[in-house]
Design an enzyme around this catalytic site. Sequence first.
Site, short mmCIF file in Angstrom:
data_model
loop_
_atom_site.label_atom_id
_atom_site.label_comp_id
_atom_site.label_asym_id
_atom_site.label_seq_id
_atom_site.Cartn_x
_atom_site.Cartn_y
_atom_site.Cartn_z
N HIS A 180 55.59 26.77 41.31
CA HIS A 180 56.67 25.77 41.20
C HIS A 180 56.12 24.44 40.68
O HIS A 180 56.79 23.73 39.93
CB HIS A 180 57.33 25.52 42.55
CG HIS A 180 58.42 26.50 42.89
ND1 HIS A 180 59.55 26.66 42.12
CD2 HIS A 180 58.56 27.35 43.94
CE1 HIS A 180 60.33 27.58 42.67
NE2 HIS A 180 59.76 28.02 43.78
N CYS A 219 63.35 33.54 45.90
CA CYS A 219 63.10 32.11 45.76
C CYS A 219 64.38 31.36 46.09
O CYS A 219 65.46 31.76 45.64
CB CYS A 219 62.67 31.81 44.32
SG CYS A 219 62.40 30.05 44.01
N LEU A 220 64.26 30.30 46.85
CA LEU A 220 65.44 29.51 47.23
C LEU A 220 66.11 28.88 46.00
O LEU A 220 67.29 28.55 46.05
CB LEU A 220 65.05 28.41 48.22
CG LEU A 220 64.51 28.91 49.58
CD1 LEU A 220 63.98 27.73 50.40
CD2 LEU A 220 65.56 29.67 50.35
N GLY A 223 58.55 28.88 52.33
CA GLY A 223 57.79 27.89 51.59
C GLY A 223 58.72 27.05 50.75
O GLY A 223 59.85 27.47 50.44
N HIS A 228 53.26 31.48 44.85
CA HIS A 228 54.66 31.21 44.51
C HIS A 228 54.93 29.70 44.49
O HIS A 228 55.51 29.18 43.53
CB HIS A 228 55.56 31.92 45.52
CG HIS A 228 57.02 31.72 45.28
ND1 HIS A 228 57.85 32.75 44.88
CD2 HIS A 228 57.81 30.62 45.38
CE1 HIS A 228 59.08 32.26 44.74
NE2 HIS A 228 59.08 30.98 45.05
N GLU A 229 54.50 29.01 45.55
CA GLU A 229 54.80 27.57 45.64
C GLU A 229 54.01 26.77 44.61
O GLU A 229 54.52 25.81 44.03
CB GLU A 229 54.52 27.05 47.06
CG GLU A 229 55.35 27.70 48.16
CD GLU A 229 56.83 27.82 47.86
OE1 GLU A 229 57.38 26.95 47.16
OE2 GLU A 229 57.44 28.80 48.31
N GLN A 288 61.47 21.61 44.01
CA GLN A 288 62.70 22.29 44.45
C GLN A 288 63.69 21.35 45.13
O GLN A 288 64.87 21.69 45.26
CB GLN A 288 62.36 23.43 45.42
CG GLN A 288 61.66 24.60 44.73
CD GLN A 288 61.44 25.72 45.72
OE1 GLN A 288 60.48 25.69 46.47
NE2 GLN A 288 62.33 26.69 45.74
#
Length: 171
Positions: free
Chosen positions: A139, A93-94, A46, A135-136, A51
């Site tokens: 963000h 997480c990226l 995702g 999660h997304e 991000q």
Amino acid sequence: MAILEIKRYPEDVLKRKAEPVKEINGKLQTLIDDMIETMYAAPGIGLAAPQVGVSKRLIVVDTGYKEGKSSLITIINPEISLSEEIIDSEEGCLSVPGHIVTIKRSARVIVRGLDRNGRPLEIEAEGLLARAFQHEIDHLNGILIIDRLGPFRRELLKKKILKERHQTSQR
Ligand code: NI
């Protein structure tokens, strides 16, 4: 299409509440395509627009492609309804690379928003997909997995990350 740079903690754009998307135009379609390519290249399941440095309410998710069952979902201006059942969730997480943490998430969610063509969309999810949505969407509200930890573990992880970052920048 292009692979975009993924912003990492503690960059400011990750802490900001993102703005609603007001117009679905060519520029937005390019951003969506680039986010999808960036997510697959990372690889991640995702990605949220902040991000890649764009403070807009837009997410892409594909929880299945690593197992050969691709199910790409793009949601503009997602809104989430959470179930009351809370479960432990292991997440990375990226934007916080190299760290897997256990946090609490709702077991099920309903997400409403628009697809990339502006059509209303509603998805009921559980399991990995439910976690990915939470999660997304976090963000989009300036919340990282770090912020979901208790105060003690949070401070510990922040110190660890900043120390790693410092060591990397000295190489
Ligand atoms: Ni993330």
